[in-house]
Design a protein around this motif. Sequence first.
Motif, PDB file in Angstrom:
ATOM      1  N   LYS A  42      16.393  27.427  29.185  1.00  0.00           N
ATOM      2  CA  LYS A  42      15.612  26.331  28.592  1.00  0.00           C
ATOM      3  C   LYS A  42      15.377  26.569  27.099  1.00  0.00           C
ATOM      4  CE  LYS A  42      13.149  25.266  32.880  1.00  0.00           C
ATOM      5  NZ  LYS A  42      11.826  25.142  33.529  1.00  0.00           N
ATOM      6  N   LYS A  43      15.079  27.822  26.734  1.00  0.00           N
ATOM      7  CA  LYS A  43      14.848  28.147  25.322  1.00  0.00           C
ATOM      8  C   LYS A  43      16.121  27.916  24.505  1.00  0.00           C
ATOM      9  CE  LYS A  43      11.255  31.629  26.150  1.00  0.00           C
ATOM     10  NZ  LYS A  43      10.856  33.043  25.930  1.00  0.00           N
ATOM     11  N   ILE A  44      17.250  28.334  25.070  1.00  0.00           N
ATOM     12  CA  ILE A  44      18.524  28.177  24.364  1.00  0.00           C
ATOM     13  C   ILE A  44      18.857  26.696  24.204  1.00  0.00           C
ATOM     14  CG2 ILE A  44      21.004  28.643  24.491  1.00  0.00           C
ATOM     15  CD1 ILE A  44      20.142  31.192  26.123  1.00  0.00           C
ATOM     16  N   ALA A  45      18.659  25.916  25.276  1.00  0.00           N
ATOM     17  CA  ALA A  45      18.940  24.478  25.217  1.00  0.00           C
ATOM     18  C   ALA A  45      18.029  23.783  24.211  1.00  0.00           C
ATOM     19  CB  ALA A  45      18.776  23.861  26.602  1.00  0.00           C
ATOM     20  N   GLY A  46      16.742  24.151  24.201  1.00  0.00           N
ATOM     21  CA  GLY A  46      15.814  23.564  23.239  1.00  0.00           C
ATOM     22  C   GLY A  46      16.193  23.895  21.816  1.00  0.00           C
ATOM     23  N   TYR A  47      16.561  25.151  21.574  1.00  0.00           N
ATOM     24  CA  TYR A  47      16.981  25.567  20.233  1.00  0.00           C
ATOM     25  C   TYR A  47      18.230  24.791  19.803  1.00  0.00           C
ATOM     26  CZ  TYR A  47      18.996  28.428  16.538  1.00  0.00           C
ATOM     27  OH  TYR A  47      19.551  28.848  15.353  1.00  0.00           O
ATOM     28  N   ALA A  48      19.190  24.629  20.719  1.00  0.00           N
ATOM     29  CA  ALA A  48      20.425  23.912  20.393  1.00  0.00           C
ATOM     30  C   ALA A  48      20.129  22.445  20.080  1.00  0.00           C
ATOM     31  CB  ALA A  48      21.415  24.014  21.550  1.00  0.00           C
ATOM     32  N   PHE A  49      19.242  21.837  20.851  1.00  0.00           N
ATOM     33  CA  PHE A  49      18.899  20.425  20.648  1.00  0.00           C
ATOM     34  C   PHE A  49      18.268  20.206  19.271  1.00  0.00           C
ATOM     35  CE2 PHE A  49      15.551  17.124  20.959  1.00  0.00           C
ATOM     36  CZ  PHE A  49      16.378  16.018  21.123  1.00  0.00           C
ATOM     37  N   TYR A  50      17.221  20.956  18.973  1.00  0.00           N
ATOM     38  CA  TYR A  50      16.534  20.770  17.691  1.00  0.00           C
ATOM     39  C   TYR A  50      17.394  21.270  16.522  1.00  0.00           C
ATOM     40  CZ  TYR A  50      12.425  19.555  20.407  1.00  0.00           C
ATOM     41  OH  TYR A  50      11.555  18.936  21.281  1.00  0.00           O
ATOM     42  N   GLY A  51      18.186  22.308  16.772  1.00  0.00           N
ATOM     43  CA  GLY A  51      19.096  22.791  15.736  1.00  0.00           C
ATOM     44  C   GLY A  51      20.130  21.747  15.363  1.00  0.00           C
ATOM     45  N   SER A  52      20.657  21.020  16.364  1.00  0.00           N
ATOM     46  CA  SER A  52      21.640  19.970  16.090  1.00  0.00           C
ATOM     47  C   SER A  52      21.011  18.821  15.309  1.00  0.00           C
ATOM     48  CB  SER A  52      22.240  19.448  17.398  1.00  0.00           C
ATOM     49  OG  SER A  52      21.275  18.766  18.177  1.00  0.00           O
ATOM     50  N   LEU A  53      19.752  18.512  15.618  1.00  0.00           N
ATOM     51  CA  LEU A  53      19.043  17.460  14.877  1.00  0.00           C
ATOM     52  C   LEU A  53      18.890  17.844  13.408  1.00  0.00           C
ATOM     53  CD1 LEU A  53      17.284  14.913  14.605  1.00  0.00           C
ATOM     54  CD2 LEU A  53      15.349  16.255  15.466  1.00  0.00           C
ATOM     55  N   ILE A  54      18.464  19.076  13.164  1.00  0.00           N
ATOM     56  CA  ILE A  54      18.284  19.544  11.782  1.00  0.00           C
ATOM     57  C   ILE A  54      19.631  19.601  11.057  1.00  0.00           C
ATOM     58  CG2 ILE A  54      17.610  21.537  10.376  1.00  0.00           C
ATOM     59  CD1 ILE A  54      15.511  22.142  12.582  1.00  0.00           C
ATOM     60  N   ALA A  55      20.669  20.077  11.743  1.00  0.00           N
ATOM     61  CA  ALA A  55      22.005  20.157  11.129  1.00  0.00           C
ATOM     62  C   ALA A  55      22.508  18.774  10.730  1.00  0.00           C
ATOM     63  CB  ALA A  55      22.989  20.820  12.092  1.00  0.00           C
ATOM     64  N   GLY A  56      22.295  17.774  11.596  1.00  0.00           N
ATOM     65  CA  GLY A  56      22.728  16.413  11.290  1.00  0.00           C
ATOM     66  C   GLY A  56      22.029  15.841  10.081  1.00  0.00           C
ATOM     67  N   LEU A  57      20.719  16.114   9.955  1.00  0.00           N
ATOM     68  CA  LEU A  57      19.960  15.625   8.804  1.00  0.00           C
ATOM     69  C   LEU A  57      20.377  16.335   7.518  1.00  0.00           C
ATOM     70  CD1 LEU A  57      16.432  15.339  10.472  1.00  0.00           C
ATOM     71  CD2 LEU A  57      17.980  13.461   9.864  1.00  0.00           C
ATOM     72  N   LEU A  58      20.669  17.645   7.610  1.00  0.00           N
ATOM     73  CA  LEU A  58      21.133  18.381   6.427  1.00  0.00           C
ATOM     74  C   LEU A  58      22.493  17.882   5.958  1.00  0.00           C
ATOM     75  CD1 LEU A  58      20.075  22.057   7.259  1.00  0.00           C
ATOM     76  CD2 LEU A  58      19.155  20.586   5.457  1.00  0.00           C
ATOM     77  N   ILE A  59      23.378  17.594   6.904  1.00  0.00           N
ATOM     78  CA  ILE A  59      24.704  17.051   6.552  1.00  0.00           C
ATOM     79  C   ILE A  59      24.532  15.730   5.806  1.00  0.00           C
ATOM     80  CG2 ILE A  59      26.811  16.031   7.499  1.00  0.00           C
ATOM     81  CD1 ILE A  59      26.650  18.148   9.740  1.00  0.00           C
TER      82      ILE A  59
END
Length: 465
Positions: A104-121
């Motif tokens: 669950k921790k890994i999935a949560g990190y991946a989800f929010y990490g992808s959101l931040i990565a998309g906004l940075l791009i």
Amino acid sequence: MSTTENTETTNGKKSNQYYLEKSPIGRAVAHLSIPMMLGMSVGTVYNVINAYFIGLLHNTSMLSAITLGLPIFTVLMAAGNVFGVGAGTFITRLVGAGTPEKGKKIAGYAFYGSLIAGLLIALISFLFIVPLVNGLGADASTHDYTKIYAMTLIGGGFVIVMNFTLEQLVRSEGASRQSMYGIFISTGLSLVLDPLLILGLDMHVMGAALAMILANAGSALYYVYFLQKKSDHLRGFMNHFRLSIVDQLEVYKIGVSELFQSAFMIVTTLLFNHYMIEYGAQVLAGAGIGLRIVQIPEFLAMGLFIGLIPFFAFNYAGSNIARFKAGFKAAAGIIGGVAVVFVGLVYLLRDPILRLFSSDPAVLEVGGYILGAMLISALFNGFTGLFLTLFQASGQGTPTMIMSITQGVLYIPTIIVLHASFGMHGVIWSMTVTELITCLLGLILFIPFSRKLNARQAEPEGLPA
């Protein structure tokens, strides 16, 4: 909940984990891979929907603009797969090892990490939008349309990044049917939104980009619902964000290879088109036809080995090496069979097949020659992907990175040298040569990995990875 309890649901139906852990190999392959094959086949339709409705406007500059913008979608997809593939294979290995709680921790990190990565791009791209559009190859007639399309797609690109991440998280516990449902949702939405936004609301290229974003949003919402409410191991994943540095590195050591693969894919396409256009529009058109035909076995093989990623990860982590090997043999046999049958049939029927796409004698002549070279490449492509899948699923960071980088880096000197030596023939055969060498490299890297598997198999039963 224990591993044994997870193998069946309360209503008596077999759970996804049952197919990873206990089912006969044939059933496991069918359950995990057939939905992925169907989903990816539908996905190929999704890739041409935008172009079809833009084509109805009879504006070549608009059609060229959305073609020039394809690398943007590739980058967004790659960013999503950095988190999705890296986290997804990690989660499956944890489940296979009997320690799914951290998932669950890994999935949560991946989800929010992808959101931040998309906004940075999006932020970085908007700052450099003019050189970005010029770098995509836009000229005076296509510049404005390409800029509109690029800015719209990038502005909502975080949705696309999240969608690809979530899709991989769904697959991580073998939920291949749910992954397929998400692809169907995005394709269905695209079929509705494209004509509405492009033609009905007269938004042309902006409508094409917005339709793609909204279609991805639809499937992303479905994946969030499934993971948050229905998942065997990841329910409540959105409540987690933090992850230790060690676990983050475990995600990135596999995920970053996806970024390299996609980056080199863009370079490969640009190089191939650059050299092909030197020999005229007929040669480039023939190459385009050949690529579309050869994509059929490539997508079928891709659906097979992508669907089996959780199978390999689960059984490697659970030290069920015999089952891991049996799955590999079954996948290799199917890939080999599909490749041989398809290549043989298409080669025998190449003339009538090519006439479905063009009636130009020059295109048909060069298209038959190019198709022959690409069919040979198709014999090896599926095995290359299978080797890479095995390394990703088992967390082998070094061979994963070597194969991902080699496939792209090797193509650059190969096409330059073969073009200088053999002209057009060298360009045509450059992909085949690169694919053959990469496949052989995968086989070489698989030999020490196979020894590792044999050593693991000889260890006391139940020893975790």
